[in-house]
Scaffold this motif. Structure first.
Motif, PDB file in Angstrom:
ATOM      1  N   VAL A  74       5.960   0.985   4.219  1.00 23.69           N
ATOM      2  CA  VAL A  74       6.297   0.678   2.824  1.00 23.69           C
ATOM      3  C   VAL A  74       7.597  -0.114   2.790  1.00 23.69           C
ATOM      4  N   TRP A  75       7.556  -1.242   2.096  1.00 24.66           N
ATOM      5  CA  TRP A  75       8.764  -2.070   1.957  1.00 24.66           C
ATOM      6  C   TRP A  75       9.475  -1.746   0.656  1.00 24.66           C
ATOM      7  N   THR A  76      10.745  -1.383   0.744  1.00 23.04           N
ATOM      8  CA  THR A  76      11.553  -1.285  -0.470  1.00 23.04           C
ATOM      9  C   THR A  76      12.146  -2.662  -0.735  1.00 23.04           C
ATOM     10  N   PHE A  77      12.616  -2.860  -1.968  1.00 30.19           N
ATOM     11  CA  PHE A  77      13.213  -4.152  -2.288  1.00 30.19           C
ATOM     12  C   PHE A  77      14.444  -4.401  -1.424  1.00 30.19           C
ATOM     13  N   ALA A  78      15.242  -3.347  -1.207  1.00 31.17           N
ATOM     14  CA  ALA A  78      16.448  -3.499  -0.381  1.00 31.17           C
ATOM     15  C   ALA A  78      16.083  -3.931   1.042  1.00 31.17           C
ATOM     16  N   GLU A  79      15.003  -3.373   1.589  1.00 30.43           N
ATOM     17  CA  GLU A  79      14.570  -3.758   2.937  1.00 30.43           C
ATOM     18  C   GLU A  79      14.114  -5.222   2.977  1.00 30.43           C
ATOM     19  N   LEU A  80      13.438  -5.646   1.918  1.00 29.64           N
ATOM     20  CA  LEU A  80      12.988  -7.048   1.865  1.00 29.64           C
ATOM     21  C   LEU A  80      14.173  -8.008   1.832  1.00 29.64           C
ATOM     22  N   TRP A 103       5.207 -13.277   5.021  1.00 32.74           N
ATOM     23  CA  TRP A 103       3.841 -12.749   4.918  1.00 32.74           C
ATOM     24  C   TRP A 103       3.780 -11.424   5.675  1.00 32.74           C
ATOM     25  N   LEU A 104       3.610 -10.324   4.946  1.00 35.10           N
ATOM     26  CA  LEU A 104       3.876  -9.007   5.530  1.00 35.10           C
ATOM     27  C   LEU A 104       2.680  -8.065   5.522  1.00 35.10           C
ATOM     28  N   GLY A 105       2.709  -7.125   6.460  1.00 39.57           N
ATOM     29  CA  GLY A 105       1.781  -5.999   6.453  1.00 39.57           C
ATOM     30  C   GLY A 105       2.364  -4.891   5.591  1.00 39.57           C
ATOM     31  N   GLY A 106       1.696  -3.739   5.634  1.00 38.24           N
ATOM     32  CA  GLY A 106       2.177  -2.625   4.823  1.00 38.24           C
ATOM     33  C   GLY A 106       2.030  -2.927   3.351  1.00 38.24           C
ATOM     34  N   GLU A 107       2.833  -2.278   2.553  1.00 41.09           N
ATOM     35  CA  GLU A 107       2.761  -2.519   1.114  1.00 41.09           C
ATOM     36  C   GLU A 107       4.137  -2.377   0.491  1.00 41.09           C
ATOM     37  N   TYR A 108       4.235  -2.832  -0.769  1.00 39.43           N
ATOM     38  CA  TYR A 108       5.498  -2.755  -1.493  1.00 39.43           C
ATOM     39  C   TYR A 108       5.686  -1.340  -2.028  1.00 39.43           C
ATOM     40  N   GLU A 109       6.923  -1.025  -2.404  1.00 37.90           N
ATOM     41  CA  GLU A 109       7.199   0.329  -2.941  1.00 37.90           C
ATOM     42  C   GLU A 109       6.349   0.615  -4.185  1.00 37.90           C
ATOM     43  N   ASN A 110       6.039  -0.408  -4.979  1.00 41.55           N
ATOM     44  CA  ASN A 110       4.998  -0.273  -5.996  1.00 41.55           C
ATOM     45  C   ASN A 110       3.737  -0.894  -5.388  1.00 41.55           C
TER      46      ASN A 110
END
Ligand SMILES: [Zn+2]
Length: 228
Positions: A74-80, A103-110
């Motif tokens: 899961v990507w948080t905005f801060a991590e992005l 272009w990323l795997g996983g998903e966003y925090e939302n």
């Protein structure tokens, strides 16, 4: 994928001799084994050429192809934000403006959000999450590619200052409920087209191209081109 590491694709418009380069570059960094679908880069370029004043053309340049995965998927905005600072690689030179796509795997925090943009430069596309959304609806490859191109174009629209986020509005068309978005479903800048409501996005796709910018966004961008 139909373009090679480090090569420039999507040449459009003339490049005249010693004239300023005046082109727009989309830097593309990908997580290993992930990439935009065939056709979605072309869809983005086609949409951008309609509205940006870049006679030198619009290019997608594949840069890095080994972005790390999110620790927990899961990507948080801060991590992005951190990831973007570590990997943005293309220097803007005379007459060039560059956008940075990851272009990323996983998903966003939302997890309903399939693409996100910030800082008038960066955007993240959740490629694996888009695949899941497409497979969940069992839509064809062509529609999926079009959906992906539409989300990418929507995020680039945020980067270039739509709606009323750097690109001034000629007429008021921003959605009071969803800042930075167009009130009209006929515009690619409608809020649902960042993937938040994927079913609505698919429903809006007709024909063979990305959802258009829409009259009001086009008017705003035309005013920028004309220096008004
Ligand atoms: Zn949006």
């Amino acid at each position: 994928m139909d373009f090679l590491n480090g090569e420039i694709v999507g040449l459009a418009g003339e490049q005249g001799g010693a004239a300023p380069i005046n082109r727009r570059i989309v830097e593309l960094d990908t997580q290993a084994s992930l990439a935009p679908r065939n056709g979605s880069a072309a869809g983005l370029i086609e949409a951008l050429l309609e509205v940006v004043d870049k006679p030198g053309g619009v290019f997608i340049v594949e840069d890095e192809s080994d972005l790390p995965a999110a620790d927990d998927g899961v990507w948080t905005f801060a991590e992005l934000q951190v990831l973007a600072q570590e990997h943005v690689g293309i220097e803007e030179s005379n007459g060039e403006i560059s956008l940075h796509t990851m272009w990323l795997g996983g998903e966003y925090e939302n997890p309903n959000v399939l693409g996100v943009a910030w800082g008038n430069r960066h955007l993240a596309m959740f490629g694996e999450r888009i695949d899941r959304a497409c497979n969940g609806l069992l839509i064809g490859a062509l529609t999926c590619s079009l959906a992906e191109a539409t989300i990418w174009t929507h995020e680039v629209g945020h980067v270039i200052g739509l709606v009323d986020r750097g690109t001034p509005m000629v007429n008021d068309h921003k959605d009071p409920e969803h800042p930075a978005h167009d009130v009209s479903r006929e515009s690619v800048m409608y809020w649902a087209y960042d993937g938040t409501d994927f079913t609505e996005l698919i429903g809006a796709l007709t024909g063979n191209s990305v959802i258009p910018w829409g009259a009001e966004c086009e008017r705003d961008l035309e005013a920028v081109r004309n220096g008004n």
